[in-house]
Design an enzyme around this catalytic site. Structure first.
Site, PDB file in Angstrom:
ATOM      1  N   ASP A   1      17.722  -9.390  23.144  1.00 34.90           N
ATOM      2  CA  ASP A   1      17.811 -10.843  23.083  1.00 34.90           C
ATOM      3  C   ASP A   1      18.691 -11.355  24.222  1.00 34.90           C
ATOM      4  O   ASP A   1      19.624 -10.659  24.652  1.00 34.90           O
ATOM      5  CB  ASP A   1      18.429 -11.289  21.756  1.00 34.90           C
ATOM      6  CG  ASP A   1      17.491 -11.092  20.582  1.00 34.90           C
ATOM      7  OD1 ASP A   1      16.282 -10.904  20.815  1.00 34.90           O
ATOM      8  OD2 ASP A   1      17.980 -11.119  19.435  1.00 34.90           O
TER       9      ASP A   1
ATOM     10  N   TYR B   1      23.903  -1.005  16.834  1.00 33.54           N
ATOM     11  CA  TYR B   1      24.419  -2.284  17.319  1.00 33.54           C
ATOM     12  C   TYR B   1      25.815  -2.546  16.750  1.00 33.54           C
ATOM     13  O   TYR B   1      26.121  -2.153  15.616  1.00 33.54           O
ATOM     14  CB  TYR B   1      23.517  -3.448  16.873  1.00 33.54           C
ATOM     15  CG  TYR B   1      22.124  -3.434  17.438  1.00 33.54           C
ATOM     16  CD1 TYR B   1      21.843  -4.046  18.657  1.00 33.54           C
ATOM     17  CD2 TYR B   1      21.088  -2.813  16.747  1.00 33.54           C
ATOM     18  CE1 TYR B   1      20.557  -4.030  19.172  1.00 33.54           C
ATOM     19  CE2 TYR B   1      19.803  -2.802  17.253  1.00 33.54           C
ATOM     20  CZ  TYR B   1      19.540  -3.411  18.464  1.00 33.54           C
ATOM     21  OH  TYR B   1      18.265  -3.396  18.975  1.00 33.54           O
TER      22      TYR B   1
ATOM     23  N   ASP C   1      21.141 -17.293  15.542  1.00 30.67           N
ATOM     24  CA  ASP C   1      22.274 -16.844  16.343  1.00 30.67           C
ATOM     25  C   ASP C   1      23.004 -18.058  16.900  1.00 30.67           C
ATOM     26  O   ASP C   1      22.608 -19.207  16.656  1.00 30.67           O
ATOM     27  CB  ASP C   1      21.848 -15.870  17.445  1.00 30.67           C
ATOM     28  CG  ASP C   1      20.877 -16.483  18.463  1.00 30.67           C
ATOM     29  OD1 ASP C   1      20.958 -17.704  18.711  1.00 30.67           O
ATOM     30  OD2 ASP C   1      20.039 -15.747  19.007  1.00 30.67           O
TER      31      ASP C   1
ATOM     32  N   ARG D   1      19.819 -10.394  13.704  1.00 32.49           N
ATOM     33  CA  ARG D   1      19.895 -11.828  13.370  1.00 32.49           C
ATOM     34  C   ARG D   1      19.363 -12.089  11.964  1.00 32.49           C
ATOM     35  O   ARG D   1      19.893 -12.936  11.237  1.00 32.49           O
ATOM     36  CB  ARG D   1      19.077 -12.638  14.365  1.00 32.49           C
ATOM     37  CG  ARG D   1      19.676 -12.762  15.738  1.00 32.49           C
ATOM     38  CD  ARG D   1      18.814 -13.636  16.627  1.00 32.49           C
ATOM     39  NE  ARG D   1      17.554 -13.001  16.989  1.00 32.49           N
ATOM     40  CZ  ARG D   1      16.509 -13.651  17.501  1.00 32.49           C
ATOM     41  NH1 ARG D   1      16.569 -14.964  17.676  1.00 32.49           N
ATOM     42  NH2 ARG D   1      15.408 -13.005  17.831  1.00 32.49           N
TER      43      ARG D   1
END
Length: 283
Positions: free
Chosen positions: A26, A54, A68, A165
């Site tokens: 992203d 992550y 986000d 997200r």
């Protein structure tokens, strides 16, 4: 930077066109992006499907259009009443096998067009749920930047295609206060880690020099991802002609390495023989 921006930088740094990437990041995300240059681009399709790790910060108390920090705030509901145990419990529920609906502002294609393009054009997009697995979600810290907001620092190990997200969104929805991501960093993609990586220009310089931070030669990269099949000279020659060789004896793809150390092919057993799935002709 978007993944496309990173590829463009690599092309400029190396003065080559044939550069690709495995596993899109992203625009707000940082961290690891695996690139392939030249013949190595043939390997990328077999690298991006591995598990990912992550580090992220989830904010509870606000939901946004994009799930986000880059999206407009849709709603704000005070999270002051939530204690740490409630927060941890909601995030624990986001582990294991999940049916996860990607964010509408994502790269998922709907009738040939990216979902985010449709949303930006004013369309209402509903995406189908997809099966993903969150292997681990570890909460490191819970803080309260304001009385009505809760920030949670986490590490997530998950299958490819998992949207962090969406974890923030769904945990916030379960708590009744909304949630979104404020930070996201990919630290691992399959066997590759951010500790091995370099910024684009440095990695490009390492490639040109034949070694250094951010660069793995093709054969070494294939060995990291796949079991190795050592070839005889005759087998390497046969694969070069697209012929089959005796079976490896175990399932899945294998990195077929010629006696001179060159990656000749990715091969896979088909009965009593092994066939070429992807060939890597000599330069």
């Amino acid at each position: 930077m978007t993944s496309h921006d990173v590829v463009a930088q690599a092309r400029r740094a190396l003065s080559v066109r044939k550069v690709g990437h495995a596993g899109t990041l992203d625009p707000m995300a940082t961290g690891l992006l695996v690139l392939g240059v030249g013949t190595a681009t043939r390997l990328l399709g077999y690298v991006g499907g591995h598990d990912k790790t992550y580090e992220a910060t989830i904010r509870l108390g606000q939901s946004t259009v994009t799930d986000d920090r880059e999206g407009e705030v849709l709603s704000a509901t005070a999270a002051a009443h939530l204690d740490d145990d409630a927060v941890r419990s909601a995030l624990a529920a986001q582990t294991g096998p999940l049916q996860q609906v990607p964010s509408a502002v994502s790269a998922v294609k709907v009738d040939g067009r990216r979902s985010y393009d449709r949303v930006r054009a004013g369309e209402t997009v509903e995406l189908a749920a997809r099966s993903v697995t969150v292997h681990r979600l570890e909460v490191h810290r819970v803080t309260r930047p304001t009385p009505d907001l809760v920030d949670v620092d986490v590490t997530v190990d998950c299958t490819a295609g998992t949207y962090i997200r969406a974890i923030a969104r769904d945990a916030g929805a379960a708590l009744g206060v909304g949630g979104h991501l404020t930070a996201l960093r990919r630290t691992a993609s399959g066997p590759f880690t951010v500790a091995q990586a370099g910024v684009v220009e440095d990695a490009a310089a390492s490639l040109v020099a034949g070694g250094g931070a951010g660069f793995l030669p093709l054969t070494e990269a294939a060995r990291v991802v796949f079991p190795e099949r050592r070839l005889t000279t005759e087998e390497a020659r046969a694969l070069g002609y697209g012929q089959r060789i005796p079976a490896t004896g175990s399932g899945g793809l294998h990195a077929a390495v010629a006696p001179d150390g060159r990656l000749a092919a990715l091969v896979e057993d088909a009965g009593s023989t092994a066939r070429v799935t992807v060939g890597f002709p000599p330069p």
